[in-house]
Design a protein around this motif. Sequence first.
Motif, PDB file in Angstrom:
ATOM      1  N   LYS A 143      20.592   2.747  -3.431  1.00 16.53           N
ATOM      2  CA  LYS A 143      20.458   1.487  -2.696  1.00 16.53           C
ATOM      3  C   LYS A 143      19.933   1.695  -1.283  1.00 16.53           C
ATOM      4  CE  LYS A 143      23.600  -1.779  -4.910  1.00 16.53           C
ATOM      5  NZ  LYS A 143      24.758  -2.691  -4.696  1.00 16.53           N
ATOM      6  N   GLN A 144      20.384   2.741  -0.631  1.00 12.87           N
ATOM      7  CA  GLN A 144      19.957   2.952   0.753  1.00 12.87           C
ATOM      8  C   GLN A 144      18.470   3.259   0.840  1.00 12.87           C
ATOM      9  OE1 GLN A 144      22.463   4.895   3.716  1.00 12.87           O
ATOM     10  NE2 GLN A 144      23.969   5.281   2.117  1.00 12.87           N
ATOM     11  N   VAL A 145      17.960   4.019  -0.122  1.00 14.22           N
ATOM     12  CA  VAL A 145      16.530   4.332  -0.103  1.00 14.22           C
ATOM     13  C   VAL A 145      15.707   3.101  -0.462  1.00 14.22           C
ATOM     14  CG1 VAL A 145      14.695   5.723  -1.130  1.00 14.22           C
ATOM     15  CG2 VAL A 145      16.909   6.761  -0.626  1.00 14.22           C
ATOM     16  N   THR A 146      16.067   2.398  -1.534  1.00 21.00           N
ATOM     17  CA  THR A 146      15.271   1.247  -1.973  1.00 21.00           C
ATOM     18  C   THR A 146      15.393   0.060  -1.030  1.00 21.00           C
ATOM     19  OG1 THR A 146      17.076   0.508  -3.446  1.00 21.00           O
ATOM     20  CG2 THR A 146      15.356   1.917  -4.402  1.00 21.00           C
ATOM     21  N   ALA A 147      16.537  -0.061  -0.327  1.00 22.54           N
ATOM     22  CA  ALA A 147      16.690  -1.168   0.612  1.00 22.54           C
ATOM     23  C   ALA A 147      15.816  -0.983   1.840  1.00 22.54           C
ATOM     24  CB  ALA A 147      18.159  -1.304   1.030  1.00 22.54           C
ATOM     25  N   ARG A 148      15.759   0.230   2.357  1.00 22.97           N
ATOM     26  CA  ARG A 148      14.981   0.477   3.573  1.00 22.97           C
ATOM     27  C   ARG A 148      13.503   0.712   3.297  1.00 22.97           C
ATOM     28  NH1 ARG A 148      17.269   4.636   7.818  1.00 22.97           N
ATOM     29  NH2 ARG A 148      15.321   3.929   8.785  1.00 22.97           N
ATOM     30  N   PHE A 149      13.187   1.257   2.109  1.00 22.87           N
ATOM     31  CA  PHE A 149      11.798   1.596   1.801  1.00 22.87           C
ATOM     32  C   PHE A 149      11.431   1.100   0.403  1.00 22.87           C
ATOM     33  CE2 PHE A 149      13.616   4.720   4.696  1.00 22.87           C
ATOM     34  CZ  PHE A 149      12.748   4.600   5.774  1.00 22.87           C
ATOM     35  N   GLY A 207      14.585  -3.334 -11.568  1.00 28.06           N
ATOM     36  CA  GLY A 207      14.012  -4.292 -10.642  1.00 28.06           C
ATOM     37  C   GLY A 207      13.743  -3.738  -9.258  1.00 28.06           C
ATOM     38  N   ALA A 208      14.200  -2.520  -8.969  1.00 27.15           N
ATOM     39  CA  ALA A 208      13.913  -1.905  -7.674  1.00 27.15           C
ATOM     40  C   ALA A 208      12.606  -1.130  -7.799  1.00 27.15           C
ATOM     41  CB  ALA A 208      15.063  -1.006  -7.251  1.00 27.15           C
ATOM     42  N   SER A 209      12.353  -0.216  -6.882  1.00 27.27           N
ATOM     43  CA  SER A 209      11.107   0.547  -6.938  1.00 27.27           C
ATOM     44  C   SER A 209      11.261   1.812  -7.772  1.00 27.27           C
ATOM     45  CB  SER A 209      10.654   0.904  -5.518  1.00 27.27           C
ATOM     46  OG  SER A 209      11.695   1.536  -4.821  1.00 27.27           O
ATOM     47  N   VAL A 210      12.314   1.906  -8.578  1.00 30.48           N
ATOM     48  CA  VAL A 210      12.537   3.077  -9.427  1.00 30.48           C
ATOM     49  C   VAL A 210      11.579   3.022 -10.614  1.00 30.48           C
ATOM     50  CG1 VAL A 210      14.171   4.320 -10.872  1.00 30.48           C
ATOM     51  CG2 VAL A 210      14.932   3.258  -8.740  1.00 30.48           C
ATOM     52  N   MET A 211      10.740   4.036 -10.753  1.00 32.63           N
ATOM     53  CA  MET A 211       9.741   4.061 -11.817  1.00 32.63           C
ATOM     54  C   MET A 211      10.215   4.788 -13.058  1.00 32.63           C
ATOM     55  SD  MET A 211       6.196   4.739  -9.768  1.00 32.63           S
ATOM     56  CE  MET A 211       5.325   4.658 -11.341  1.00 32.63           C
ATOM     57  N   ASP A 212      11.078   5.780 -12.873  1.00 31.08           N
ATOM     58  CA  ASP A 212      11.475   6.598 -14.018  1.00 31.08           C
ATOM     59  C   ASP A 212      12.797   7.281 -13.714  1.00 31.08           C
ATOM     60  OD1 ASP A 212      11.358   7.766 -16.479  1.00 31.08           O
ATOM     61  OD2 ASP A 212       9.676   9.099 -16.046  1.00 31.08           O
ATOM     62  N   VAL A 213      13.477   7.719 -14.772  1.00 28.43           N
ATOM     63  CA  VAL A 213      14.713   8.494 -14.668  1.00 28.43           C
ATOM     64  C   VAL A 213      14.527   9.760 -15.493  1.00 28.43           C
ATOM     65  CG1 VAL A 213      17.181   8.559 -15.119  1.00 28.43           C
ATOM     66  CG2 VAL A 213      16.115   6.418 -14.390  1.00 28.43           C
ATOM     67  N   GLY A 224      23.918 -12.418   0.748  1.00 30.64           N
ATOM     68  CA  GLY A 224      24.442 -11.705   1.910  1.00 30.64           C
ATOM     69  C   GLY A 224      24.252 -10.210   1.888  1.00 30.64           C
ATOM     70  N   GLU A 225      23.681  -9.640   0.800  1.00 32.38           N
ATOM     71  CA  GLU A 225      23.467  -8.194   0.745  1.00 32.38           C
ATOM     72  C   GLU A 225      22.369  -7.791   1.722  1.00 32.38           C
ATOM     73  OE1 GLU A 225      22.009  -4.625  -2.301  1.00 32.38           O
ATOM     74  OE2 GLU A 225      22.376  -6.646  -3.075  1.00 32.38           O
ATOM     75  N   VAL A 226      22.630  -6.791   2.536  1.00 29.63           N
ATOM     76  CA  VAL A 226      21.689  -6.368   3.570  1.00 29.63           C
ATOM     77  C   VAL A 226      20.610  -5.468   2.966  1.00 29.63           C
ATOM     78  CG1 VAL A 226      21.410  -5.146   5.757  1.00 29.63           C
ATOM     79  CG2 VAL A 226      23.459  -6.525   5.356  1.00 29.63           C
ATOM     80  N   PHE A 227      19.331  -5.869   3.160  1.00 28.51           N
ATOM     81  CA  PHE A 227      18.187  -5.085   2.688  1.00 28.51           C
ATOM     82  C   PHE A 227      17.584  -4.225   3.798  1.00 28.51           C
ATOM     83  CE2 PHE A 227      17.263  -8.793  -0.403  1.00 28.51           C
ATOM     84  CZ  PHE A 227      18.237  -8.338  -1.272  1.00 28.51           C
ATOM     85  N   PHE A 228      17.628  -4.721   5.033  1.00 29.09           N
ATOM     86  CA  PHE A 228      17.005  -4.023   6.158  1.00 29.09           C
ATOM     87  C   PHE A 228      17.760  -4.385   7.435  1.00 29.09           C
ATOM     88  CE2 PHE A 228      14.330  -4.297   9.909  1.00 29.09           C
ATOM     89  CZ  PHE A 228      13.744  -3.045   9.961  1.00 29.09           C
TER      90      PHE A 228
END
Length: 242
Positions: free
Chosen positions: A75-81, A104-110, A159-163
């Motif tokens: 979450k910290q990586v995808t929220a800030r970048f 739905g985030a910027s995760v392309m693969d696992v 209310g979830e903080v993205f940045f």
Amino acid sequence: MQEESKQRRQILIVEDNPGDVELVEEWLGRPSGVDVEVVHAATLKEALSHLARGRFDGVLLDLNLPDSSGVASLKQVTARFPHVPLVVYAGAPHGVAWRDAAHGASVMDVVGKNGRASLEIPGSVEAMIQLSALRQEPDPLLGLLEDTIEAVLVAGHDGEVFFVNDAACSLLGQTREQLLGHNLGFSVAPGRSTELEILNAREPVRVELRVAACGWRDGPASIALINRKPVGTEAKHAEDAA
């Protein structure tokens, strides 16, 4: 001329195990691999610092780090970048809760840390590079939000903080790690100005929020400019959204 103008791609590997880092570099360095420059970060704090200072075409992220683990790391990586393509490289990638956070985030693969990783990692990195080449990251805007003396915060409608920038962290008395991915505890309704009292780490602070609707991570959000009110100013608590 064409060879000189070609920009070499850069990938950030976030992994605290030196052995795993060496393996990934070996796989990418094979003749059938990908021509990239690899930057290494052993902690989440170090990774966020690298991402804030430079432009990367992708992130290869181990979720279990010395200073963060699981969904919190993601979450910290995808929220800030949110515009940086990301591949999760984990020891147990299947059937765990954080897979929902990846959707739905910027995760392309696992990619799992198993026998197939040597085959999957180069392809996943190549996919990140291709997406990065097509995607234009709004560097000027993010740089402006980071550098402004105004306290700026971006949050979802729940209310979830993205940045959050440094000025907002200082005013709220919390670190980025304490704010990103967490709920503010009060609503951020676009289209109006709201005065309320916030209990930060040091003392109660009266603030005014000027809020506008915006887009973030391809979804709706709100951006708030937070100003500290002078001592003695009457403040009212924000009403819950109807």
